[in-house]
Design a protein around this motif. Structure first.
Motif, PDB file in Angstrom:
ATOM      1  N   GLU A  17      32.838  76.508  -3.493  1.00  0.00           N
ATOM      2  CA  GLU A  17      33.923  75.047  -2.863  1.00  0.00           C
ATOM      3  C   GLU A  17      34.279  75.109  -1.981  1.00  0.00           C
ATOM      4  OE1 GLU A  17      35.493  71.636  -3.859  1.00  0.00           O
ATOM      5  OE2 GLU A  17      34.247  73.176  -5.670  1.00  0.00           O
ATOM      6  N   GLU A  18      34.881  76.161  -0.945  1.00  0.00           N
ATOM      7  CA  GLU A  18      35.036  76.313   0.530  1.00  0.00           C
ATOM      8  C   GLU A  18      33.615  75.479   0.993  1.00  0.00           C
ATOM      9  OE1 GLU A  18      36.858  79.615   1.178  1.00  0.00           O
ATOM     10  OE2 GLU A  18      38.257  79.730  -0.350  1.00  0.00           O
ATOM     11  N   TYR A  19      33.046  75.948   0.569  1.00  0.00           N
ATOM     12  CA  TYR A  19      31.911  75.512   1.671  1.00  0.00           C
ATOM     13  C   TYR A  19      31.514  74.447   1.716  1.00  0.00           C
ATOM     14  CZ  TYR A  19      26.909  75.256   3.074  1.00  0.00           C
ATOM     15  OH  TYR A  19      25.834  75.289   4.442  1.00  0.00           O
ATOM     16  N   LEU A  20      31.804  73.647  -0.185  1.00  0.00           N
ATOM     17  CA  LEU A  20      31.010  72.347  -0.025  1.00  0.00           C
ATOM     18  C   LEU A  20      32.182  71.485   0.508  1.00  0.00           C
ATOM     19  CD1 LEU A  20      30.160  72.248  -3.895  1.00  0.00           C
ATOM     20  CD2 LEU A  20      28.420  71.699  -1.896  1.00  0.00           C
ATOM     21  N   GLU A  21      33.223  71.872   0.579  1.00  0.00           N
ATOM     22  CA  GLU A  21      34.736  71.697   1.498  1.00  0.00           C
ATOM     23  C   GLU A  21      34.272  70.391   3.030  1.00  0.00           C
ATOM     24  OE1 GLU A  21      36.935  69.462   0.619  1.00  0.00           O
ATOM     25  OE2 GLU A  21      35.956  69.661  -1.067  1.00  0.00           O
ATOM     26  N   MET A  22      33.663  72.175   3.810  1.00  0.00           N
ATOM     27  CA  MET A  22      33.103  72.152   4.998  1.00  0.00           C
ATOM     28  C   MET A  22      32.580  70.718   5.730  1.00  0.00           C
ATOM     29  SD  MET A  22      34.941  74.393   5.751  1.00  0.00           S
ATOM     30  CE  MET A  22      34.387  73.900   8.269  1.00  0.00           C
ATOM     31  N   PRO A  23      31.942  69.940   4.998  1.00  0.00           N
ATOM     32  CA  PRO A  23      31.124  68.314   4.946  1.00  0.00           C
ATOM     33  C   PRO A  23      32.670  67.619   5.553  1.00  0.00           C
ATOM     34  CG  PRO A  23      30.371  68.561   4.002  1.00  0.00           C
ATOM     35  CD  PRO A  23      31.214  70.186   3.239  1.00  0.00           C
ATOM     36  N   TYR A  24      34.034  68.132   4.751  1.00  0.00           N
ATOM     37  CA  TYR A  24      35.159  67.403   4.608  1.00  0.00           C
ATOM     38  C   TYR A  24      35.784  67.211   6.231  1.00  0.00           C
ATOM     39  CZ  TYR A  24      34.420  65.033   0.455  1.00  0.00           C
ATOM     40  OH  TYR A  24      33.822  64.509  -0.225  1.00  0.00           O
ATOM     41  N   ARG A  25      36.089  68.873   6.528  1.00  0.00           N
ATOM     42  CA  ARG A  25      36.585  69.702   7.263  1.00  0.00           C
ATOM     43  C   ARG A  25      36.067  69.289   8.537  1.00  0.00           C
ATOM     44  NH1 ARG A  25      38.879  74.986   6.952  1.00  0.00           N
ATOM     45  NH2 ARG A  25      39.811  73.845   9.093  1.00  0.00           N
ATOM     46  N   ILE A  26      34.489  68.991   9.160  1.00  0.00           N
ATOM     47  CA  ILE A  26      33.918  68.560  10.046  1.00  0.00           C
ATOM     48  C   ILE A  26      34.486  67.636  10.753  1.00  0.00           C
ATOM     49  CG2 ILE A  26      31.590  68.485  10.946  1.00  0.00           C
ATOM     50  CD1 ILE A  26      31.329  71.201   9.624  1.00  0.00           C
ATOM     51  N   ARG A  27      34.044  66.290   9.480  1.00  0.00           N
ATOM     52  CA  ARG A  27      34.162  65.224   9.582  1.00  0.00           C
ATOM     53  C   ARG A  27      35.524  64.901  10.367  1.00  0.00           C
ATOM     54  NH1 ARG A  27      34.786  60.984  11.770  1.00  0.00           N
ATOM     55  NH2 ARG A  27      34.071  59.166  10.731  1.00  0.00           N
ATOM     56  N   ARG A  28      36.935  66.043   9.999  1.00  0.00           N
ATOM     57  CA  ARG A  28      38.048  65.011   9.874  1.00  0.00           C
ATOM     58  C   ARG A  28      38.035  65.953  10.793  1.00  0.00           C
ATOM     59  NH1 ARG A  28      38.687  65.353   3.563  1.00  0.00           N
ATOM     60  NH2 ARG A  28      39.067  62.840   3.312  1.00  0.00           N
TER      61      ARG A  28
END
Length: 125
Positions: A17-28
């Motif tokens: 789940e944390e890996y799947l959240e990484m696109p959001y972290r990178i985008r933000r």
């Protein structure tokens, strides 16, 4: 059949789940500096290592779960990996309004793989 603790399964799912959240972290990301890039890529590397750890642990301790979890990891890496590549190509977000991306990154394949994995985990609890 041996019964397993919920905690290792939950931790394995959390890593994905944390890996799947990484696109959001990178985008933000707040800026496009070498320090921010290093921090985010270190987080991705750490998550990849955690997922590899959980894959190995499941191969040893819960072999019936190992295959579905490996499928989940592979699927998440394919979906989120492509999304991370796109996120890196976007400019950093500099306004509060920009933080709401509006459209979520699709996770249909990862969600289906997660559901299958959870069902197998449930049978082994």
């Amino acid at each position: 059949m041996q019964r397993y603790s919920l905690t290792p399964f939950a931790e394995a799912l959390t890593a994905v789940e944390e890996y799947l959240e990484m696109p959001y972290r990178i985008r933000r990301r707040p800026e496009s500096s070498s320090a921010v890039r290093q921090q985010l890529t270190d987080e991705v590397s750490s998550l990849l290592a955690r997922m590899a750890f959980h894959q190995a642990w499941l191969q040893i301790e819960a072999t019936a779960v190992a295959g579905p979890y490996a499928t989940l990891v592979t699927t998440a890496r394919a979906e989120a990996g492509a999304q991370m590549s796109l996120a890196w190509q976007q400019s950093p977000i500099t306004t509060d309004n920009g933080m709401n991306l509006g459209t979520p990154y699709p996770r249909d394949r990862s969600n289906a793989a997660r559901a299958t994995c959870i069902e197998v985990m449930r049978r082994h609890l």
